[in-house]
Design an enzyme around this catalytic site. Structure first.
Site, PDB file in Angstrom:
ATOM      1  N   HIS A  37       0.838  -1.182   0.000  1.00  0.00           N
ATOM      2  CA  HIS A  37       0.000   0.000   0.000  1.00  0.00           C
ATOM      3  C   HIS A  37       0.880   1.241   0.000  1.00  0.00           C
ATOM      4  O   HIS A  37       1.935   1.286   0.645  1.00  0.00           O
ATOM      5  CB  HIS A  37      -0.911   0.009   1.232  1.00  0.00           C
ATOM      6  N   HIS A  38       0.431   2.270  -0.733  1.00  0.00           N
ATOM      7  CA  HIS A  38       1.247   3.484  -0.877  1.00  0.00           C
ATOM      8  C   HIS A  38       1.410   4.227   0.448  1.00  0.00           C
ATOM      9  O   HIS A  38       2.334   5.020   0.621  1.00  0.00           O
ATOM     10  CB  HIS A  38       0.607   4.408  -1.918  1.00  0.00           C
ATOM     11  N   SER A  39       0.534   3.968   1.414  1.00  0.00           N
ATOM     12  CA  SER A  39       0.667   4.634   2.711  1.00  0.00           C
ATOM     13  C   SER A  39       1.905   4.182   3.465  1.00  0.00           C
ATOM     14  O   SER A  39       2.369   4.858   4.390  1.00  0.00           O
ATOM     15  CB  SER A  39      -0.574   4.367   3.569  1.00  0.00           C
ATOM     16  N   ASN A  49       5.340   9.345   3.874  1.00  0.00           N
ATOM     17  CA  ASN A  49       4.950  10.067   2.667  1.00  0.00           C
ATOM     18  C   ASN A  49       4.939  11.562   2.958  1.00  0.00           C
ATOM     19  O   ASN A  49       4.058  12.064   3.649  1.00  0.00           O
ATOM     20  CB  ASN A  49       3.550   9.631   2.226  1.00  0.00           C
TER      21      ASN A  49
END
Length: 494
Positions: A148-150, A341
């Site tokens: 997941h990009h998180s 991020n």
């Protein structure tokens, strides 16, 4: 009594069990219903993959990283990472495959496309590795990392992945990543003249930033890209994506770079601009049924196209490969990981046109990049997003980000890879092909350098771009045309 694997994971987790961490603003955005983004990386292996060797290696490296050993915990509006014990059986998927199937390449492409429709289980750390022992046209086996990009931005995750690899020629050494240098840098003027140049640069940065923020706001409100054969519509973020990739020669890119005294980024953007122009030209030719008059209308239309790419810029200092490797080897979280991020957006305009001189694509690309270097757009968009998220919450912030991206055409990225051949978990790598999906674009173009190669990776909505391999071909052919033009003109490197 638990297994030795579980005991080791528990010991790793206990080293940072008190380090629960609240998600960053961008990480929270990546969990919004209309902005649920994933990173996927295709790894080609030069040998068949040994699952046992992969598990042992990951237990000694990746699992020791806190973000890959933590669950996402949601409590009201608060989202936190909570350390947990990792069971690798839940994260390493090994499907039973027929080694004698008719089209292994098509199977891999379909398999990855299906993955883009499957959400990760939120009750476990948000990553998985698929091991596909299937010989394809460019590898003996394929590994597919999905996360997941998180968990982190693309640059940090690539650094972490490389920290889990070693040089094939020296299994005890970490990969070497090239240091990017600015092209055309020479001696700087000093004294009196430098003061006036500095003032001029500051004024240009202020002006460029102001213009970029005006265009950024206009894009959110009303400024849309032209509807073309590359642009998706509302709902594109929810559709399955198809990933295709093509490997081109890094030597050809360096030839153009050195002959024109520019950067690799300039060359890559020029290639993309040329490839997109060629692709759209071919699409309009297919639709042309009225002869020369229609052809002239088509050329005129190409010149009027507004086509922009959004680029995510990492604003957090990315941990170096050596740093990440040392932290994982020490099984410690005492040092600051500098993870997460923290990213801003910039918007890159592409000039879609049929150029008589192929090198004009490169010159235009260089001008666009040089212009963006004199702007604080990424920093400002990050701070704006953070402010909106703090005041209005994830729902409003994700709606704004979704609308902004939907009004542009594509996402674009370029990540620098190692200079030599590397091995992942003891398996020599033939290519790396990372991408991202879940955002409202029908087209994402990613460039990944590795050894003496550059891999072009496309993630597309097949309903918008039904033949992505044709687009790959136009991008590859554009490099060949530009390279031949450089050689024919006899340009000398400065």
């Amino acid at each position: 009594m638990g297994s030795a694997e579980e005991d080791q994971a528990a010991a790793s987790s206990s080293a940072f069990e008190e380090e629960e961490e609240v998600l960053s603003p961008a990480a929270r955005l990546f969990h919004a219903p209309r902005f649920n983004c994933y990173i996927i990386s295709i790894i080609g292996s030069n040998t068949a993959i040994d699952p046992g060797l992969v598990k042992v290696s990951l237990q000694q490296t990746l699992v020791k990283h806190p973000r890959f050993s933590s669950n996402l915990v949601v409590s009201g509006r608060r989202m936190k990472w909570k350390p947990t014990t990792v069971n690798l059986q839940d994260h390493i998927i090994i499907p039973n495959l027929d080694p004698n199937m008719d089209s292994p390449d098509q199977f891999i492409e379909d398999y990855i496309s299906h993955l883009t429709t499957m959400p990760l289980d939120l009750s476990k750390p948000l990553w998985e590795l698929h091991l596909l022992n299937l010989r394809t046209s460019n590898a003996e086996a394929i590994g597919v990392f999905r996360m997941h990009h998180s968990i982190g931005d693309g640059a940090s995750l690539m650094s972490l992945l490389l920290a889990c690899t070693r040089k094939t020629s020296d299994p005890d050494s970490l990969p070497t990543i090239p240091v990017q240098k600015r092209a055309g840098s020479g001696s700087s003027p000093g004294g009196f003249w430098w003061f006036f140049i500095a003032i001029w640069l500051v004024l240009r940065i202020i002006w460029n930033t102001f213009v970029d923020l005006i265009l950024f706001s206009a894009t959110i409100l009303f400024l849309k890209d032209t509807k073309t054969a590359l642009k998706g519509s509302s709902g594109v973020d929810l559709k399955p994506k198809r990933l295709v990739y093509r490997t081109i020669s890094m030597d050809d890119i360096k030839l153009v770079k050195n002959k024109m005294n520019i950067t690799i980024n300039d060359v890559i953007l020029g290639i993309t601009q040329a490839g997109l122009s060629r692709y759209l030209n071919a699409e309009y030719e297919l639709q042309s049924k009225e002869g020369e008059a229609k052809q002239q209308k088509k050329i005129s239309l190409l010149k009027r196209i507004r086509l922009r790419a959004t680029v995510l810029i990492n604003l957090r200092p990315t941990p170096g490969i050596q740093t990440l490797a040392e932290l994982m080897s020490k099984e410690s979280n005492q040092a600051k990981w500098g993870w997460g991020n923290r990213i801003g957006y910039i918007v890159l305009p592409f000039r879609i046109a049929l150029q008589d001189d192929p090198l004009e694509y490169i010159r235009q690309a260089k001008a666009a990049i040089d212009r963006k270097k004199l702007s604080l757009e990424a920093i400002c968009t990050y701070r704006i997003a953070k402010l909106v998220l703090t005041i209005f919450g994830v729902k409003v912030a994700s709606a704004i980000a979704h609308r902004f991206l939907l009004n542009t055409t594509m996402a674009f990225s370029n990540v620098v890879g190692p200079l030599e051949e590397i091995s992942f978990c003891g398996h020599p790598i033939s290519f790396l092909a990372p991408s991202v999906y879940g955002h409202p674009h029908a087209l994402t173009i990613h460039y990944q350098s590795y050894f003496n190669k550059m891999t072009i990776v496309l993630a597309v909505d097949p309903d918008v771009i039904p033949h992505p391999h044709n687009l790959c071909h136009h991008l590859e052919e554009s490099l060949n045309i530009i390279k031949d033009a450089v050689v024919d003109k006899g340009l000398d490197a400065a």
